[in-house]
Design a protein around this motif. Sequence first.
Motif, short mmCIF file in Angstrom:
data_model
loop_
_atom_site.label_atom_id
_atom_site.label_comp_id
_atom_site.label_asym_id
_atom_site.label_seq_id
_atom_site.Cartn_x
_atom_site.Cartn_y
_atom_site.Cartn_z
N ALA A 119 9.76 73.20 -119.54
CA ALA A 119 9.41 72.23 -118.51
C ALA A 119 9.26 72.91 -117.15
O ALA A 119 8.37 72.54 -116.36
CB ALA A 119 10.48 71.14 -118.44
N PHE A 120 10.11 73.90 -116.88
CA PHE A 120 9.98 74.67 -115.64
C PHE A 120 8.62 75.36 -115.59
O PHE A 120 7.92 75.31 -114.56
CB PHE A 120 11.10 75.71 -115.57
N ALA A 121 8.23 76.00 -116.70
CA ALA A 121 6.93 76.66 -116.77
C ALA A 121 5.80 75.64 -116.58
O ALA A 121 4.78 75.92 -115.92
CB ALA A 121 6.78 77.39 -118.09
N GLY A 122 5.98 74.44 -117.15
CA GLY A 122 4.96 73.40 -116.99
C GLY A 122 4.81 72.95 -115.55
O GLY A 122 3.68 72.77 -115.07
N ALA A 123 5.94 72.78 -114.86
CA ALA A 123 5.88 72.38 -113.45
C ALA A 123 5.18 73.44 -112.61
O ALA A 123 4.36 73.12 -111.74
CB ALA A 123 7.28 72.11 -112.92
N VAL A 124 5.51 74.70 -112.86
CA VAL A 124 4.86 75.80 -112.13
C VAL A 124 3.36 75.83 -112.43
O VAL A 124 2.53 76.05 -111.54
CB VAL A 124 5.52 77.15 -112.50
N LEU A 125 3.01 75.57 -113.69
CA LEU A 125 1.60 75.56 -114.07
C LEU A 125 0.85 74.43 -113.39
O LEU A 125 -0.31 74.61 -112.96
CB LEU A 125 1.49 75.43 -115.59
N VAL A 126 1.49 73.28 -113.25
CA VAL A 126 0.85 72.16 -112.55
C VAL A 126 0.58 72.53 -111.09
O VAL A 126 -0.50 72.27 -110.55
CB VAL A 126 1.73 70.90 -112.63
N VAL A 127 1.55 73.18 -110.45
CA VAL A 127 1.38 73.61 -109.06
C VAL A 127 0.21 74.58 -108.94
O VAL A 127 -0.66 74.44 -108.07
CB VAL A 127 2.68 74.24 -108.52
N ALA A 128 0.18 75.57 -109.86
CA ALA A 128 -0.89 76.58 -109.81
C ALA A 128 -2.25 75.96 -110.08
O ALA A 128 -3.24 76.27 -109.40
CB ALA A 128 -0.59 77.68 -110.82
N ALA A 129 -2.30 75.05 -111.08
CA ALA A 129 -3.58 74.45 -111.45
C ALA A 129 -4.10 73.53 -110.35
O ALA A 129 -5.29 73.52 -110.02
CB ALA A 129 -3.42 73.68 -112.76
N ALA A 130 -3.19 72.73 -109.76
CA ALA A 130 -3.62 71.82 -108.70
C ALA A 130 -4.04 72.59 -107.46
O ALA A 130 -4.98 72.20 -106.76
CB ALA A 130 -2.47 70.86 -108.36
N THR A 131 -3.37 73.70 -107.18
CA THR A 131 -3.73 74.51 -106.02
C THR A 131 -5.10 75.15 -106.20
O THR A 131 -5.89 75.24 -105.24
CB THR A 131 -2.67 75.60 -105.78
#
Length: 449
Positions: free
Chosen positions: A87-99
């Motif tokens: 879930a931590f990796a998923g949250a980081v991925l959402v931040v990177a993808a949205a950015t």
Amino acid sequence: MTRADRTPRRAVSLTVLIVNQLLAGVGVASGMALAAILVADLTEVTAMGGLAQSSSVLGAALAAVPLARLAVHAGRHVALATGYACAFAGAVLVVAAATSGWAPLVFVGLAAFGAAAAAGLQARFAATEIAAPGFEARSMSLVLWATTIGSVAGPLLSEVGDEFGRSLGLPPLVGPFLFSATAFALSGILVGAFLRTPRAGHLETDERALGGAAEPAAAEGAPAESEPAGTTETEAEPAAASAQATPPARVGAWQALRTAARNPTALVAILAIVCSHTVMVGVMVMTPIHMTQHGLSIGLVGLVISIHILGMYGASPLMGWLVDRIGSTRVIAIGAAILLTATVIGILAPGDDVLLVPLALGLLGLGWSAGLIGGSTLLTTTVEERLRVPLQGATDAAMNVAAAASAALSGLVLGIGGFAGVNVVAIIVLVPLAIAGLRLTMVGRRAPA
């Protein structure tokens, strides 16, 4: 082997699970509160916002079985820590993808984000493994109750997280996922470092049963298996110690599900979990749309959802106490009756009624709590140990798949039949549980003969 050896640091482990659920609840709620809006803004398609929740729920379904398998192989603490790491990796991925503006990657991140929900569901079963005999449901309910605080606090932190993200130069609505990532990281470290439970799937009542005590299944109306002829009390004690020392044979999740489905008691437990969750999700996700279509304010919508969450988690200690006092099957029946009442109110109440709509949503959450805690306790205490953990994983996967389908189809039903149609479909979903319950009652009546 002493009881302390079997249930290491019971109070410490229960405290770790409660704090962990609080943190994980904050992590899930703070991110998911704005996920639909974030996806809609990135894709510039409002309808795509609904897929944010579906992606997370499907991610939880996909993670449930592997996490259960990992719990059997390496222990609950490893499985839970792995879930929160994903879930931590998923949250980081959402931040990177949205950015970066790459919307498809956001859905991948939200799917990984769903592993936190799968881990949170598994934590309720871990609570039963550290509980004293007769307190399994109450232990589970305390862990679920802690989710209330996180679920309420998470959305309140969304605005703060958004402002924090903007101060770092991130796009709007991305900041809350930084809070989610932090909460998941802390959850993973907490359970990985401090949580210790007995072997996954093992309860103290298993040893009592091997020692000659009655099977928990007998208390729920299912006939208990008798001891082999010629077994004495002195012979049973070494057998119990041997069973504790030797892990049961491994069984696949779907094999466990097929085997349990042939047992009337286990089938009621499975359907109580799946049907209660499906009904709750299907009605809940359409309620905000139904209310706004009838001119009610966003503030009132938020209040109704808060009442719903309070019914889901706030009353869980009461449901746990009831299960331990009157039995799982009775609480499941109470939960089904409450869900039926909620859906009937949903059919009859005008969309702008500021009393009946909140009442229906509160009862919907309360019925879900009864069904989940009653079903989960029944599932844990009435199947043999070798089936327990894989069956838990398969059931959690099934409930999340059903919930994802319910969330996706309820919008179509709302468009065709209105909110009354959504509630009628919810009543139909309860029919298999009612049939299985009647079958179990008939089996229980025939057992004495």
